[in-house]
Each structure stands twice: as C-alpha cells, then as structure tokens.
Write a protein that holds these residues in place. Structure first.
Motif, PDB file in Angstrom:
ATOM      1  N   LYS A 118      48.060  45.197  47.726  1.00  0.00           N
ATOM      2  CA  LYS A 118      47.262  45.640  46.575  1.00  0.00           C
ATOM      3  C   LYS A 118      48.108  46.495  45.627  1.00  0.00           C
ATOM      4  O   LYS A 118      48.012  46.370  44.395  1.00  0.00           O
ATOM      5  CB  LYS A 118      46.052  46.432  47.077  1.00  0.00           C
ATOM      6  CG  LYS A 118      45.101  46.885  45.977  1.00  0.00           C
ATOM      7  CD  LYS A 118      44.353  45.718  45.360  1.00  0.00           C
ATOM      8  CE  LYS A 118      43.297  46.201  44.379  1.00  0.00           C
ATOM      9  NZ  LYS A 118      42.597  45.070  43.722  1.00  0.00           N
ATOM     10  N   TYR A 121      51.189  43.913  44.215  1.00  0.00           N
ATOM     11  CA  TYR A 121      50.835  42.684  43.501  1.00  0.00           C
ATOM     12  C   TYR A 121      49.555  42.823  42.682  1.00  0.00           C
ATOM     13  O   TYR A 121      49.215  41.901  41.928  1.00  0.00           O
ATOM     14  CB  TYR A 121      50.709  41.508  44.483  1.00  0.00           C
ATOM     15  CG  TYR A 121      52.014  41.186  45.179  1.00  0.00           C
ATOM     16  CD1 TYR A 121      52.950  40.333  44.599  1.00  0.00           C
ATOM     17  CD2 TYR A 121      52.323  41.759  46.404  1.00  0.00           C
ATOM     18  CE1 TYR A 121      54.154  40.054  45.230  1.00  0.00           C
ATOM     19  CE2 TYR A 121      53.520  41.486  47.049  1.00  0.00           C
ATOM     20  CZ  TYR A 121      54.424  40.634  46.452  1.00  0.00           C
ATOM     21  OH  TYR A 121      55.628  40.365  47.080  1.00  0.00           O
ATOM     22  N   GLY A 122      48.842  43.936  42.836  1.00  0.00           N
ATOM     23  CA  GLY A 122      47.649  44.182  42.042  1.00  0.00           C
ATOM     24  C   GLY A 122      46.481  43.283  42.362  1.00  0.00           C
ATOM     25  O   GLY A 122      45.538  43.167  41.565  1.00  0.00           O
ATOM     26  N   LYS A 123      46.499  42.661  43.507  1.00  0.00           N
ATOM     27  CA  LYS A 123      45.397  41.781  43.920  1.00  0.00           C
ATOM     28  C   LYS A 123      45.375  41.730  45.439  1.00  0.00           C
ATOM     29  O   LYS A 123      46.208  42.341  46.107  1.00  0.00           O
ATOM     30  CB  LYS A 123      45.567  40.378  43.331  1.00  0.00           C
ATOM     31  CG  LYS A 123      46.925  39.737  43.604  1.00  0.00           C
ATOM     32  CD  LYS A 123      47.073  38.400  42.903  1.00  0.00           C
ATOM     33  CE  LYS A 123      48.463  37.795  43.169  1.00  0.00           C
ATOM     34  NZ  LYS A 123      48.636  36.491  42.517  1.00  0.00           N
ATOM     35  N   GLY A 124      44.452  40.981  45.990  1.00  0.00           N
ATOM     36  CA  GLY A 124      44.260  40.978  47.433  1.00  0.00           C
ATOM     37  C   GLY A 124      45.176  40.062  48.203  1.00  0.00           C
ATOM     38  O   GLY A 124      45.066  39.974  49.428  1.00  0.00           O
ATOM     39  N   GLN A 125      46.081  39.365  47.511  1.00  0.00           N
ATOM     40  CA  GLN A 125      47.009  38.486  48.205  1.00  0.00           C
ATOM     41  C   GLN A 125      48.309  38.400  47.421  1.00  0.00           C
ATOM     42  O   GLN A 125      48.355  38.721  46.235  1.00  0.00           O
ATOM     43  CB  GLN A 125      46.415  37.091  48.379  1.00  0.00           C
ATOM     44  CG  GLN A 125      46.134  36.356  47.062  1.00  0.00           C
ATOM     45  CD  GLN A 125      45.422  35.048  47.297  1.00  0.00           C
ATOM     46  OE1 GLN A 125      44.352  35.018  47.903  1.00  0.00           O
ATOM     47  NE2 GLN A 125      46.012  33.965  46.839  1.00  0.00           N
ATOM     48  N   SER A 230      47.472  37.234  52.918  1.00  0.00           N
ATOM     49  CA  SER A 230      46.197  37.842  52.527  1.00  0.00           C
ATOM     50  C   SER A 230      45.497  38.298  53.801  1.00  0.00           C
ATOM     51  O   SER A 230      46.052  38.201  54.902  1.00  0.00           O
ATOM     52  CB  SER A 230      45.318  36.835  51.771  1.00  0.00           C
ATOM     53  OG  SER A 230      44.864  35.817  52.657  1.00  0.00           O
TER      54      SER A 230
END
Length: 320
Positions: A118, A121-125, A230
């Motif tokens: 997180k 990469y600023g996201k969940g995966q 993820s």
C-alpha cells in the motif's frame, strides 16, 4: 482426445502446481523433524511471494529478464529465512507455544506485505511482473520418446528444481551426520544433548532452513502462477504444504508424493476444459477439490502417521 494427449495436459500441470508445495513441505519436514512445529509455513510463503515480486519489479532493469526471476527467488528465500528467526526465537529461546507463534507469523507476514504494498504502490496489490519464469523444453531430455514430451517439454525449471530439492533433503536427513543429529533432537533431545549435540542450535538451523524453503515456495508460486502480490496471492497453499508434510509422514519423499497429489488436484480445474470426462463436472467442484482431498487425506492417514516424539516440546538443558 487420445489417452497420451490427456496425460500430456494433466501431468505437466500437476508438477507445475506442486512445485511451490514441494519446497514449502520440505521446509516443514526439516523444522518438525527437529521438534519445532511450524504452522507458520503460510506466512513464510507470503513473505517469499512478497519479496520475490517486489524484487523482480524493482531490479528487472539491473539483472535483465532472464536472470531476474532466479535472483528474485533466492533473495526471497533469504529474507524468509531471516523472517523465520522470529518463530525460532519465540519457540526455542523463549519456549513459547509453537502453534501460537506460527499463527502469529502468518498474520505478521501478511500484515507487513500488504502494508508495504500500500505504501509503495498506492493500491492493494503490486504491478504484474514483466520477468516471470517461462516454460522451456529441457535440452536432450525433451527428446526422449514418450517421456520427453510428457515431462520435459514446455516445462518450468523450478518444477524440477523442487523435485531435486526433495532428493537432496532426503539425502541430507538420512545419509549424513548432520541429518542424524537433526532427527535426534526431534526424537530425544536429552539423549542428543548427552552426546554433545547442541539441541537449540540444531533447532535454530532447522527452522531457518524451513524459512528458506518456504520463502522459495512462495516466490516460485508468485513468479510462475500469480505474477503479482496481493492479499489473495497465497491463500491456503502453506496449509496445503503442511498437510502434504503430515500426509507424507514427515518424510521428504512422502512430502514430495503428497505435494504431487495435491498439485494434481489443483491442476484439474485448469485443464478440465480440454478433457472429455471432466468437461461436464461443474467448475466449482474442481476448484474445491484440492481442499476436500486435503481433509480426506489427513482424516484417513493422520492417525497412522507418527510425528517426531519431541515435536512441540521446548527443550531446557537438564530437563527430563
């Protein structure tokens, strides 16, 4: 579709899915043969998958597409080996409950991985890796009649590395003085201590080796099957490897056979579309088959399998 064509679609897929389970189950064998329960195999696989993918994405331009996946799985194995020292310290030095420590390792690995993903990469995966392992035909072996196309054509090198690892672990455990010492501290640590074997040192080595192989299994899974990381990348494979270890009676070759059995179950849902007998079976049944077979295998064999006698028992010098 002929019989040979069916085998050619099932067997390579079974070995492909079994490879991560083989590595991880072998790690479990080493740890539990030394007397340390390792419920944390799932967490070790998670850590290996996380490090393998992140390293691959970060250093692909440095090492190139051919070398990067190999360096990635090695780095992942080293990091997981270091991560396994948390379990070793808690279980061996602090003499904590080994099951609780293993469960904590599972949660800790997933929490660390998702938090860093997180942040970075600023996201969940993560992104998809651009330098995974690819299918290749093994030189000379793929030219062998019948066996060559069945086993060594369009296969993954990591699959056969896993089989080789099982042979090496078997040889180490049963044909070397080191293996005899490791097994002795899992069967009768006081007797081993009396003969000058450092029980805690051998158990530390076994748990760290378990982390190395578990991380290797997770990284191989991530760089051949999922191709990213993820929360769902490793979803039960570590527990299936644990089941393979028990199903295989804490023996490297037994774990290899059990992992291949579970790999076969996993592969059926993938290759079923091209096999007449399986085409009519609802997909959901094939998807749950590996887990159902795991339960049935354990229910049928766990009563007959004898674990190391000192498994789960912390050793304190001078204790009986």
């Amino acid at each position: 579709m002929g019989f040979f064509d069916i085998l050619q679609s099932i067997i390579p897929a079974a070995i492909f899915f079994a490879a991560p389970l083989i590595f991880t189950a072998l790690g479990g064998v080493l740890s539990e043969r030394s007397g340390v329960i390792n419920i944390g195999l799932e967490g070790l696989m998670v850590m290996g998958a996380f490090v393998g993918v992140v390293f691959n994405l970060t250093f692909v331009d440095v090492f190139g597409p051919e070398l990067t996946p190999w360096v990635s799985i090695f780095v992942a194995a080293i990091v997981s080996a270091l991560f396994a020292t948390f379990h070793a310290v808690a279980s061996i030095t602090l003499r904590a409950d080994q099951v609780v420590s293993g469960v904590a390792i599972n949660f800790l690995a997933l929490g660390i991985g998702l938090f860093l993903v997180k942040q970075w990469y600023g996201k969940g995966q993560t992104d998809m890796v651009s330098a995974p392992f690819y299918r290749e035909s093994i030189w000379l072996l793929s030219d062998i009649p019948v066996i060559g196309p069945l086993l060594f054509s369009k296969t993954y090198w990591t699959s056969w590395l896993a089989v080789l690892a099982a042979v090496l672990v078997w040889y180490m455990l049963y044909k070397t003085p080191f293996g005899l010492r490791l097994r002795s501290v899992g069967e009768h640590p006081m007797a081993a201590d009396t003969n000058g074997i450092n029980v805690n040192k051998m158990r530390y080595i076994a748990v760290i080796m378990s982390g190395f192989l578990g991380g290797l299994g997770g990284a191989v899974f991530a760089l051949t099957i999922s191709l990213d990381f993820s929360h769902a990348t490793i979803s039960g494979q570590g527990f299936m490897a644990l089941a393979a270890m028990i199903f295989g009676k804490w023996h490297p070759m037994g774990a290899l056979g059990a992992a291949l059995f579970f790999g076969l179950a996993q592969s059926l849902s993938v290759v079923s579309g091209g096999i007449p007998l399986l085409k009519e079976i609802p997909q959901v049944y094939l998807l749950i088959a590996p887990y159902v077979l795991t339960i049935l295998a354990l229910a049928g064999f766990i009563g007959r399998a004898e674990s190391p006698k000192a498994l789960g028992k912390p050793y304190e010098k001078g204790s009986r």
